[in-house]
Write a protein that holds these residues in place. Structure first.
Motif, mmCIF file in Angstrom:
data_model
loop_
_atom_site.group_PDB
_atom_site.id
_atom_site.type_symbol
_atom_site.label_atom_id
_atom_site.label_comp_id
_atom_site.label_asym_id
_atom_site.label_seq_id
_atom_site.Cartn_x
_atom_site.Cartn_y
_atom_site.Cartn_z
ATOM 1 N N LEU A 123 0.752 -1.143 -0.014
ATOM 2 C CA LEU A 123 -0.107 0.073 0.006
ATOM 3 C C LEU A 123 0.723 1.168 0.035
ATOM 4 C CD1 LEU A 123 -2.604 -1.169 2.677
ATOM 5 C CD2 LEU A 123 -3.272 -0.422 0.258
ATOM 6 N N SER A 134 -4.996 5.856 -0.527
ATOM 7 C CA SER A 134 -4.054 4.576 -0.771
ATOM 8 C C SER A 134 -4.194 4.112 -2.270
ATOM 9 C CB SER A 134 -3.724 3.614 0.163
ATOM 10 O OG SER A 134 -5.148 2.856 0.001
ATOM 11 N N ARG A 136 -2.090 0.650 -4.689
ATOM 12 C CA ARG A 136 -1.139 -0.432 -4.455
ATOM 13 C C ARG A 136 0.258 0.056 -5.341
ATOM 14 N NH1 ARG A 136 -4.608 -5.133 -3.164
ATOM 15 N NH2 ARG A 136 -4.951 -4.556 -1.105
ATOM 16 N N PRO A 228 -11.181 9.184 -1.091
ATOM 17 C CA PRO A 228 -10.359 8.454 0.091
ATOM 18 C C PRO A 228 -11.214 7.897 0.985
ATOM 19 C CG PRO A 228 -9.661 10.613 0.462
ATOM 20 C CD PRO A 228 -10.440 10.792 -1.005
ATOM 21 N N PRO A 235 -8.867 13.696 8.719
ATOM 22 C CA PRO A 235 -8.009 12.811 8.388
ATOM 23 C C PRO A 235 -7.180 12.209 9.524
ATOM 24 C CG PRO A 235 -7.490 14.687 6.903
ATOM 25 C CD PRO A 235 -8.840 15.007 7.950
ATOM 26 N N SER A 236 -7.451 13.115 10.592
ATOM 27 C CA SER A 236 -6.609 12.310 12.145
ATOM 28 C C SER A 236 -7.459 11.363 12.610
ATOM 29 C CB SER A 236 -6.699 13.429 12.759
ATOM 30 O OG SER A 236 -7.751 13.720 13.645
ATOM 31 N N ASP A 237 -8.689 11.104 12.665
ATOM 32 C CA ASP A 237 -9.215 10.055 13.325
ATOM 33 C C ASP A 237 -10.671 9.791 12.705
ATOM 34 O OD1 ASP A 237 -10.800 12.225 13.938
ATOM 35 O OD2 ASP A 237 -10.215 12.128 16.136
ATOM 36 N N VAL B 60 -12.081 4.587 14.621
ATOM 37 C CA VAL B 60 -10.800 4.828 14.485
ATOM 38 C C VAL B 60 -10.146 5.250 15.699
ATOM 39 C CG1 VAL B 60 -8.998 6.272 13.212
ATOM 40 C CG2 VAL B 60 -10.939 5.294 11.875
ATOM 41 N N GLU B 72 -3.958 8.850 13.252
ATOM 42 C CA GLU B 72 -3.778 9.350 11.825
ATOM 43 C C GLU B 72 -3.281 7.962 11.028
ATOM 44 O OE1 GLU B 72 -2.227 11.262 14.192
ATOM 45 O OE2 GLU B 72 -0.441 12.110 13.298
ATOM 46 N N MET B 75 -6.244 5.749 10.807
ATOM 47 C CA MET B 75 -7.105 6.244 9.711
ATOM 48 C C MET B 75 -6.834 5.638 8.238
ATOM 49 S SD MET B 75 -9.841 8.270 9.235
ATOM 50 C CE MET B 75 -10.579 9.059 7.832
ATOM 51 N N TRP B 76 -5.381 6.164 7.961
ATOM 52 C CA TRP B 76 -5.148 5.871 6.760
ATOM 53 C C TRP B 76 -5.206 4.379 6.503
ATOM 54 C CZ3 TRP B 76 -1.309 3.301 3.924
ATOM 55 C CH2 TRP B 76 -1.017 3.563 2.575
ATOM 56 N N MET B 79 -8.791 3.257 6.176
ATOM 57 C CA MET B 79 -9.383 3.946 5.030
ATOM 58 C C MET B 79 -8.957 2.830 3.604
ATOM 59 S SD MET B 79 -11.920 5.860 5.171
ATOM 60 C CE MET B 79 -12.123 5.234 6.964
ATOM 61 N N ALA B 80 -7.567 2.333 3.798
ATOM 62 C CA ALA B 80 -7.065 1.683 2.865
ATOM 63 C C ALA B 80 -7.880 0.236 2.683
ATOM 64 C CB ALA B 80 -5.482 1.372 2.974
ATOM 65 N N ARG B 82 -10.761 -0.183 3.634
ATOM 66 C CA ARG B 82 -12.295 0.025 3.188
ATOM 67 C C ARG B 82 -11.953 0.155 1.711
ATOM 68 N NH1 ARG B 82 -14.231 4.515 0.944
ATOM 69 N NH2 ARG B 82 -16.464 4.633 1.066
ATOM 70 N N ARG B 83 -11.004 0.925 0.833
ATOM 71 C CA ARG B 83 -10.921 0.972 -0.255
ATOM 72 C C ARG B 83 -10.794 -0.392 -1.078
ATOM 73 N NH1 ARG B 83 -7.632 4.197 -4.724
ATOM 74 N NH2 ARG B 83 -7.343 2.554 -6.172
ATOM 75 N N TYR B 84 -9.962 -1.365 -0.330
ATOM 76 C CA TYR B 84 -9.715 -2.607 -0.965
ATOM 77 C C TYR B 84 -10.655 -3.721 -0.472
ATOM 78 C CZ TYR B 84 -5.994 -0.466 -3.580
ATOM 79 O OH TYR B 84 -5.334 0.158 -4.308
ATOM 80 N N GLU B 86 -11.780 -4.840 2.468
ATOM 81 C CA GLU B 86 -11.455 -5.520 3.771
ATOM 82 C C GLU B 86 -12.342 -5.149 4.959
ATOM 83 O OE1 GLU B 86 -6.968 -6.494 2.583
ATOM 84 O OE2 GLU B 86 -7.445 -4.723 3.367
ATOM 85 N N TYR B 97 -17.854 6.966 12.468
ATOM 86 C CA TYR B 97 -18.175 5.765 12.060
ATOM 87 C C TYR B 97 -17.395 4.676 12.710
ATOM 88 C CZ TYR B 97 -20.637 7.679 7.974
ATOM 89 O OH TYR B 97 -21.585 8.402 7.143
#
Ligand SMILES: Cc1cc2nc3c(=O)[nH]c(=O)nc-3n(C[C@H](O)[C@H](O)[C@H](O)COP(=O)(O)OP(=O)(O)OC[C@H]3O[C@@H](n4cnc5c(N)ncnc54)[C@H](O)[C@@H]3O)c2cc1C
Lengths: 434, 105
Positions: A123, A134, A136, A228, A235-237, B60, B72, B75-76, B79-80, B82-84, B86, B97
């Motif tokens: 990722l 993100s 790949r 995203p 973005p923090s939480d 989160v 953070e 979170m990242w 969200m990754a 979620r995008r893929y 999983e 959420y």
């Protein structure tokens, strides 16, 4: 090996909205056009925006048909993931050297199925989402990308070889190499567009340090349904923000950061994002801190009024500092300019810095056209022929020539294409002798 | 559009994938030390998050606390995931959420 022709009538550098429009207008007049784009997909900034002011049309919905038109036009050849190494004068035309970067994928056989992307174990922060989302290590840039083919980012590759194993089209070429391509062109249109001022430009705003101080293009992605998070979160939480502030002129009209000009679109994009956020989050409170609001285009003043009518607070105030609390809320220290300089500290869930527009490309010796004091390409005759660069046969379109919005970029692209067409007619027609 | 396969690789990627990737690995001198560290960290974080989510949906901040990760970063990664496909959103708890593993439903 490249299967490009040896000669094109026109070359357009940059396939954002201005470059695509210029290429289409030139191609429609019967000229053969090469459209060169450094990124894996065409579309530029516009294809990543959420909606556009002042109509609030879905940006990708009006940008992708233009992308498809350019891709399918019989007189346009698109060369993505390609950099311009050198443009040298040769008579009235130019010798051009390009560098095609390796994708490690055959663009002609990749079917864009994403199987490789789903199998890849790495990722990486996605450029298209300004790092908030993100991708790949092998990826298709986004669902509207053209061409819809995979690119392998070798810097983040673990060399596991899974991508080729799952590829149903046998399109991986692991020994692909960068390729230098030499062509001749009759005229050049530069449409290399924008980048925003760096988030760290003003140290006191901590834009490069605090996760909830967001860049405005990132906010466009956060607001996009294919963005995203799929919804507006901080973005923090992942908190659903209930109080958001915009800081205007955060990266413009400030000599100390080397951007003394007005970027022309920031007031409008802030108003647009603010208004849209009130549609996405019930009860959200949004304040825009500004020096003055510049709503200069057709329908823009009305849009500004509408935003105020719908509850956006517009406050004349100078933001001196942004700090973070323990739970990553933000404290803004603001001097109220309409209240005799009263200083207030206000708490927000998120802050968007309305960063300005800077030129994306500094070609240096690769293309010998002049750059103005502001860093944008200079016109030889800004009043009467604004699309003429300082070199004959090289024309300017879009933000590469100075900050502007989408409609102005499109109009300028048409004008640049017309000037290029005239130039080509003049320089390639056989001379009539008496 | 432009790239044509070079002789010797065309059509061989699937059957000779392992051999060909070796060419790419050798040319780039393998994974850099930095990339090795990045990849290790990535997998560690993902394992922590998957394991934590097995006990049920979480926001989160809850996940970050449970896994002792920066929020953070959490979170990242969520969200990754979620995008893929999983994880998916579960219920809203206050201003957050919660997320659950996709299989766990
Ligand atoms: C946050 C934000 C919101 C906005 N919202 C709106 C809005 O709602 N409405 C509106 O009208 N305007 C809006 N704008 C302004 C709008 O984004 C610009 O007017 C528009 O994108 C300009 O198009 P362009 O083609 O000139 O540049 P770009 O979109 O930047 O395209 C330039 C292209 O050139 C490529 N490129 C750069 N250098 C090279 C090189 N050396 N070789 C090859 N390719 C190169 C780039 O990769 C890119 O694809 C917004 C701007 C921002 C920052």
């Amino acid at each position: 090996m490249s299967d490009l022709n040896k000669r094109y009538d026109g070359m357009v550098i940059g396939a954002g909205i201005a470059g695509m429009q210029a290429a289409l207008d030139l191609a429609e007049q019967g000229f053969q056009v090469l459209l060169v784009e450094k990124d894996p997909s065409i579309g530029g900034v516009m294809v990543g925006l959420n909606k556009v002011f002042p109509t609030l049309d879905c940006s990708s919905c009006i940008c992708t048909p233009r992308m498809a038109e350019a891709a399918h036009h019989p007189n346009i050849t698109i060369q993505t993931y390609t950099e311009v190494l050198n443009v040298d004068r040769n008579g009235p035309g130019f010798n051009v050297k390009l560098l095609k970067k390796p994708r490690y994928v055959d663009e002609d056989t990749c079917i864009g199925c994403s199987k490789c992307e789903l199998e890849c174990p790495v990722l990486v922060p996605h450029e298209f989402d300004y790092g908030l989302g993100s991708r790949r290590a092998v990826y298709i840039p986004h669902s509207n990308a053209i061409p819809q083919v995979a690119t392998l980012d070798v810097e983040h590759c673990t060399f596991c070889g899974k991508c080729a194993k799952v590829c149903p089209a046998d399109c991986f070429i692991y020994d692909q190499q960068p390729e230098e391509i030499e062509i001749e062109v009759g005229a050049v249109i530069v449409a290399s567009g924008l980048q925003i001022t760096p988030m760290g430009a003003k140290a006191e705003y901590n834009g490069d340090k605090l996760p909830n101080v967001v860049n405005p293009l990132g906010m466009e992605r956060i607001q996009s349904s294919n963005g995203p998070y799929g919804t507006v979160l901080r973005p923090s939480d992942g908190k659903i923000p209930k109080k958001i502030a915009y800081v205007q002129c955060a990266g413009s009209r400030d000599k100390t950061i080397g951007v003394s000009y007005c970027s022309r679109v920031c007031c409008m994009y802030a108003l647009k994002q603010a208004l849209l956020t009130t549609h996405y989050i019930h009860g959200v409170e949004i304040t825009i801190y500004h020096m003055d609001i510049r709503a200069f285009g057709k329908g823009y003043e009305q849009f500004y009024r509408r935003a105020m009518d719908e509850g956006i607070k517009i406050v004349k105030g100078k933001v001196a500092k942004i700090d973070e609390t323990d739970n990553q809320d933000l404290i803004i220290r603001v001097e109220h300019l309409d209240e005799g300089g009263r200083v207030e500290e206000a708490r927000y869930d998120m802050v968007v810095l309305s960063q300005g527009l800077m030129p994306a490309w500094k070609p240096g010796s690769a293309l010998g056209i002049d750059v103005g004091e502001d860093g944008f390409f200079e016109s030889v005759n800004p009043k009467i022929k604004p699309t003429l660069s300082t070199m004959e046969g090289v024309f300017l379109a879009g933000v590469s020539a100075g900050p502007k919005d989408i409609p102005d970029s499109i109009v300028e692209a048409g004008a640049a294409a017309m000037e290029a067409a005239n130039y080509l007619q003049r320089t390639t027609k056989p001379k009539v002798t008496a | 559009m432009s790239d044509k396969k070079e002789a010797g690789t065309n059509g061989h990627a699937k059957s000779e994938g392992a051999a060909s990737i070796k060419v790419l690995r050798d040319r780039h001198g393998g994974m850099s030390a930095e990339m090795k560290e990045y990849y290790k960290e990535l997998n560690n974080i993902r394992k922590l998050l998957f394991d934590a989510l097995k006990s049920g949906p979480m926001t989160v901040p809850e996940l970050a606390r449970k896994c002792s990760l920066k929020s953070e970063t959490t979170m990242w990664h969520v969200m990754a995931m979620r995008r893929y496909g999983e994880v998916v959103e579960d219920k809203i708890q206050g201003d957050y959420y919660s997320y659950r593993l996709k299989e766990a439903h």
